[in-house]
Design an enzyme around this catalytic site. Sequence first.
Site, PDB file in Angstrom:
ATOM      1  N   ASP A 112      -5.772  -4.368   0.425  1.00  0.00           N
ATOM      2  CA  ASP A 112      -6.792  -4.671   1.283  1.00  0.00           C
ATOM      3  C   ASP A 112      -7.463  -5.976   1.317  1.00  0.00           C
ATOM      4  O   ASP A 112      -7.946  -6.314   2.529  1.00  0.00           O
ATOM      5  CB  ASP A 112      -8.066  -3.571   1.194  1.00  0.00           C
ATOM      6  CG  ASP A 112      -7.643  -1.943   1.426  1.00  0.00           C
ATOM      7  OD1 ASP A 112      -8.198  -1.335   0.361  1.00  0.00           O
ATOM      8  OD2 ASP A 112      -6.994  -1.689   2.309  1.00  0.00           O
ATOM      9  N   ILE A 132      -0.687  -1.951   7.719  1.00  0.00           N
ATOM     10  CA  ILE A 132      -1.877  -1.643   8.668  1.00  0.00           C
ATOM     11  C   ILE A 132      -3.042  -1.411   7.921  1.00  0.00           C
ATOM     12  O   ILE A 132      -3.345  -0.579   7.417  1.00  0.00           O
ATOM     13  CB  ILE A 132      -1.603  -0.244   9.413  1.00  0.00           C
ATOM     14  CG1 ILE A 132      -0.215  -0.236  10.060  1.00  0.00           C
ATOM     15  CG2 ILE A 132      -2.625  -0.135  10.520  1.00  0.00           C
ATOM     16  CD1 ILE A 132       0.107   0.926  10.883  1.00  0.00           C
ATOM     17  N   ASP A 133      -4.086  -2.334   7.899  1.00  0.00           N
ATOM     18  CA  ASP A 133      -5.522  -2.475   7.275  1.00  0.00           C
ATOM     19  C   ASP A 133      -6.231  -1.662   8.533  1.00  0.00           C
ATOM     20  O   ASP A 133      -6.588  -2.638   9.353  1.00  0.00           O
ATOM     21  CB  ASP A 133      -5.917  -3.597   6.851  1.00  0.00           C
ATOM     22  CG  ASP A 133      -7.152  -3.445   5.887  1.00  0.00           C
ATOM     23  OD1 ASP A 133      -7.092  -2.229   5.057  1.00  0.00           O
ATOM     24  OD2 ASP A 133      -8.097  -4.077   6.066  1.00  0.00           O
ATOM     25  N   ASP A 180      -0.613  -5.138   3.234  1.00  0.00           N
ATOM     26  CA  ASP A 180      -1.294  -3.988   3.750  1.00  0.00           C
ATOM     27  C   ASP A 180      -0.535  -3.973   5.145  1.00  0.00           C
ATOM     28  O   ASP A 180      -1.069  -4.490   5.934  1.00  0.00           O
ATOM     29  CB  ASP A 180      -2.775  -3.903   3.816  1.00  0.00           C
ATOM     30  CG  ASP A 180      -3.357  -2.492   4.171  1.00  0.00           C
ATOM     31  OD1 ASP A 180      -4.435  -2.488   3.792  1.00  0.00           O
ATOM     32  OD2 ASP A 180      -2.579  -1.761   4.810  1.00  0.00           O
ATOM     33  N   GLU A 228       0.942  -1.218  -0.044  1.00  0.00           N
ATOM     34  CA  GLU A 228       0.199   0.037  -0.096  1.00  0.00           C
ATOM     35  C   GLU A 228       0.847   1.276  -0.105  1.00  0.00           C
ATOM     36  O   GLU A 228       0.463   2.236  -0.880  1.00  0.00           O
ATOM     37  CB  GLU A 228      -0.791  -0.093   1.131  1.00  0.00           C
ATOM     38  CG  GLU A 228      -1.777   1.534   1.068  1.00  0.00           C
ATOM     39  CD  GLU A 228      -2.975   1.244   2.373  1.00  0.00           C
ATOM     40  OE1 GLU A 228      -2.983   0.512   3.035  1.00  0.00           O
ATOM     41  OE2 GLU A 228      -3.649   2.077   2.248  1.00  0.00           O
ATOM     42  N   THR A 271      -6.003   1.669   9.195  1.00  0.00           N
ATOM     43  CA  THR A 271      -4.920   2.883   9.651  1.00  0.00           C
ATOM     44  C   THR A 271      -5.823   3.734  10.575  1.00  0.00           C
ATOM     45  O   THR A 271      -5.283   4.158  11.614  1.00  0.00           O
ATOM     46  CB  THR A 271      -4.468   3.560   8.488  1.00  0.00           C
ATOM     47  OG1 THR A 271      -3.556   2.758   7.767  1.00  0.00           O
ATOM     48  CG2 THR A 271      -3.740   4.682   8.793  1.00  0.00           C
TER      49      THR A 271
HETATM   50  C1  LIP Z   1      -9.447   0.762   4.881  1.00  0.00           C
HETATM   51  C2  LIP Z   1     -10.379  -0.292   4.204  1.00  0.00           C
HETATM   52  C3  LIP Z   1     -11.798  -0.237   4.662  1.00  0.00           C
HETATM   53  C4  LIP Z   1     -12.237   0.887   4.378  1.00  0.00           C
HETATM   54  C5  LIP Z   1     -11.564   2.240   5.021  1.00  0.00           C
HETATM   55  C6  LIP Z   1      -9.654   2.094   4.721  1.00  0.00           C
HETATM   56  P1  LIP Z   1      -6.934   1.373   5.115  1.00  0.00           P
HETATM   57  O1  LIP Z   1      -8.049   0.494   4.604  1.00  0.00           O
HETATM   58  O2  LIP Z   1      -9.712  -1.636   4.643  1.00  0.00           O
HETATM   59  O3  LIP Z   1     -12.368  -1.366   4.265  1.00  0.00           O
HETATM   60  O4  LIP Z   1     -13.665   1.173   4.478  1.00  0.00           O
HETATM   61  O5  LIP Z   1     -11.935   3.506   4.446  1.00  0.00           O
HETATM   62  O6  LIP Z   1      -9.887   2.319   3.137  1.00  0.00           O
HETATM   63  O7  LIP Z   1      -6.823   2.820   4.395  1.00  0.00           O
HETATM   64  O8  LIP Z   1      -6.865   1.442   6.488  1.00  0.00           O
HETATM   65  O9  LIP Z   1      -5.632   0.689   4.734  1.00  0.00           O
END
Ligand code: LIP
Length: 269
Positions: A218, A89-90, A87, A71, A92
């Site tokens: 993601d 940190i998914d 990813d 990412e 974040t």
């Molecule tokens: C997140 C996604 C999530 C979405 C958030 C954000 P990140 O990814 O996993 O599904 O709804 O808005 O995009 O930005 O935390 O890696």
Amino acid sequence: MTRPEDLLELAVATAREAARMLVQERPAAGPDVVQTKSSPTDVVTAMDRAAEKLIVERIAEARPGDAFLGEEGGETGGGSGVRWVIDPIDGTVNYLYDLPDWAVSIGAEADGVPVAGAIVIPRRGEVYTASRGGGAFLETAGGRRRLRVNENVPLAQALVATGFGYASGRRAHQAEVLRGVLPNVRDIRRGGSACIDLCAVAAGRVDAYYERGTQAWDVAAGALIVAEAGGRVAGLDGAPMSPEFTLAAGPGTFESLHALLAPLDPAHD
Ligand code: LIP
């Protein structure tokens, strides 16, 4: 030929190490925001970058010829045929606010085919794993169990996870789509991490998940975990999942929710 199990073992060990670092080294005052992307609320922290750096270094040390898609770091080439989709940190924003629902997600592809996935949710003490043809599992301090999606859930009883983009115009349309969904299902859950939502589908903790705008990093590991738990992950009208739209659910539920969603035009802003 690299065995999926070997890639999975490396993914789990690396994701665990990155997760430990993210917990132990998170500044008490919160991580520094070092960049914003699609909007002022779409943040990147110094810890996102540090975690991705650690993950790439560890995997490249073990497998120097592999490619990466991260990412934060984008695409880097490799000649082995194996690509790691990361990813760091998914969720974040959850990490930024010190909320527990964030994860380290690492997927591995061999010649473009997803073959291994590991998702570590450290604040829950949970590790989700899958290897192609090897099933999907949840490991906790209490042991390891095989995952199976819920099947044929009537929509009115379906617990549905979803997420929203960062851009105001997209969020307005997503709210309109939600107006069409909410009265017809048990309830909605919005956790803030696509990979955790996909793990919840695989574990039967929600019945379905849909979202417009998720990126490959993601969903790479989570989609394999859902598939290996007997679920289906795709876009609309037979398309593959993509940033345009992703729907994940068990058999029967997938078709019912797809029929409800399609007329609501969820794959457009
Ligand atoms: C997140 C996604 C999530 C979405 C958030 C954000 P990140 O990814 O996993 O599904 O709804 O808005 O995009 O930005 O935390 O890696």
